[in-house]
Design an enzyme around this catalytic site. Sequence first.
Site, short mmCIF file in Angstrom:
data_model
loop_
_atom_site.label_atom_id
_atom_site.label_comp_id
_atom_site.label_asym_id
_atom_site.label_seq_id
_atom_site.Cartn_x
_atom_site.Cartn_y
_atom_site.Cartn_z
N HIS A 21 0.86 -1.17 0.00
CA HIS A 21 0.00 0.00 0.00
C HIS A 21 0.90 1.22 0.00
O HIS A 21 1.73 1.38 0.88
CB HIS A 21 -0.90 0.01 1.23
CG HIS A 21 -1.79 1.21 1.29
ND1 HIS A 21 -3.07 1.21 0.80
CD2 HIS A 21 -1.57 2.46 1.75
CE1 HIS A 21 -3.60 2.41 0.96
NE2 HIS A 21 -2.71 3.19 1.55
N CYS A 22 0.77 2.06 -1.01
CA CYS A 22 1.66 3.21 -1.12
C CYS A 22 0.93 4.47 -0.64
O CYS A 22 -0.01 4.92 -1.29
CB CYS A 22 2.09 3.39 -2.58
SG CYS A 22 3.31 4.70 -2.76
N PRO A 23 1.34 5.04 0.49
CA PRO A 23 0.66 6.25 0.96
C PRO A 23 0.93 7.45 0.07
O PRO A 23 0.09 8.34 -0.03
CB PRO A 23 1.23 6.46 2.36
CG PRO A 23 2.47 5.67 2.41
CD PRO A 23 2.38 4.59 1.40
N GLY A 40 -1.58 7.08 -2.43
CA GLY A 40 -2.92 7.02 -1.84
C GLY A 40 -3.72 5.81 -2.28
O GLY A 40 -4.94 5.84 -2.30
#
Lengths: 416, 137
Positions: free
Chosen positions: A139-141, A144
């Site tokens: 999951h890449c913040p 997003g």
Amino acid sequence: MMARQTGIFYLTCTLIIVTSGLFFGFDCVYLAQHVTPAIPAIGGALFIFVMATLFRTSFSDPGVIPRASLDEAAELERQMEVPNAGSPGTYRPPPRTKEVVIKGQVVKLKYCFTCKLFRPPRASHCSLCDNCVDRFDHHCPWVGNCVGKRNYRYFYLFILSLSVHCIYIFACVLTNLILRAQQDNFLTAMKESPASVIEAIVCFFSVWSIVGLAGFHSYLVASELTTNEDIKGSFTARRGADSFNPYSKGSIFKNCSQVLCGPVPPSLLDRRGYVVPDSSQAHHTGNMGTNTAPDLPPPAVVTTADEMLPAGENVKKREMISYQTPDGTINNKLPPLNGTSSPPTCGGRKNHIWDMTLNQLNYMGRSNNHAAIHGTNPGSVYPQPYRHSDYLSGTSVLPAVKGNKSTMSRGCSTDF
Amino acid sequence: MDNMARLSSSQCTKVFLQRDFTEGTGVRFQNKFPQELEGKIDRAILERTINTVNSIYLEAESLSGRTYCESCFACMTAYIAYLCMDTHYEKCLKKVARYIEEQNKTVFVQQGLMLVDPAERGLRVFEICILTEQQNR
């Protein structure tokens, strides 16, 4: 855009746009005059590519596996409890893993309690997005969103193009400062174009992490691994002497083409699904649906069981039965009586699939005229069904016809 | 979504064929004949249907020259091409939907069964509804 916290995504956008904006506004003006106008042109193309891949990564479905419908979940629960029935006294927790052998490698499939399904291999549940994602990478913040099967190539192209863009801006900024410093000294050059200093700082600090990340993902692409598998060490030699990656195609080139140019399945989510209000309202319409007698082809709603139950119990049963559509919305509404009424949001390209099964059941009413309607068509694309007439209790089955159209739903774009 | 695909289990018995992962992560459904369908339909017919559906999915997921060119072309047009045309995978999914509908019409509904397109179940399971007598009028 699955993440709940989107602040970091805005930060990413702001950093890229502001830095590029300063670059075009200040450095490019000087460099276009003194060096070549190709510099802003190339910079512009890179910037557009970076933003396009960023938005593509952020706003596309990473490969979310829709939650299981209630019937599927019930069936799985039933299957999992049966082995425990015959062991009195000893407590054995119900098996929540399944083992599968993929090309000689044993892979464990875990049961997802949230989505009520056994996760396919390489899928993982993202707690931030609260979804199971196929070929879950991470999951890449910054983006997003989760990075999974459907958007991994856009993510990879994003970090690759961003690292090139970063290096490009850094190089141009340095060129700018050096050229200016030739007339004066370096400090004066920096005072003359402060924007260059800001850009240089931003690029210098980002370039290490971004280029490093791009290099890491290049390695992952070449060996057909996900970040998740790499971190867990699923297929390294540490686990066992004969632990290997069963998904790898063997060569770097094949792995790269599979990951970057392979087929992309369409999104399995139904984003235009109609969310029905809760059961207390829905069951009224449901009751109306079952009590009126249709003169059109019989609906698939009425069953002997329902007729035998008193109305009160019927209502309760209908309330208990709520189907969960793949995108997680709860639906208590019963199907319409006649096949021609369509769901409220019909017309979307994805929705025509729902309508098709509607027509299949409509066709039941016409099954007696089956033989009269069909003809033969040598150009039929699909395999011909059996012709054994004894098999279907006397009625002969004629081959499926390419040109035979039943009522096709409005939204359906297929042509027989 | 109110439509016939949402038959609940009080209205018909449902049999699920799970995914077969022995060949990898590609979409493929198990071909074992469920016990609940004994006597309702010929084993070979169901196997043939499942095999055909599996072969269409295999074609969808294969990396052929066509898929490669399609992906590269789409990349060069900044993926705007995907707005105008269906990908090969989507075309194959539509092919599966048409095939299943046709099979339902010609073979299965008459036997009291209804196949549900796996795409409607998120490609998790292949659902077969055993329709009750009332529905099969």
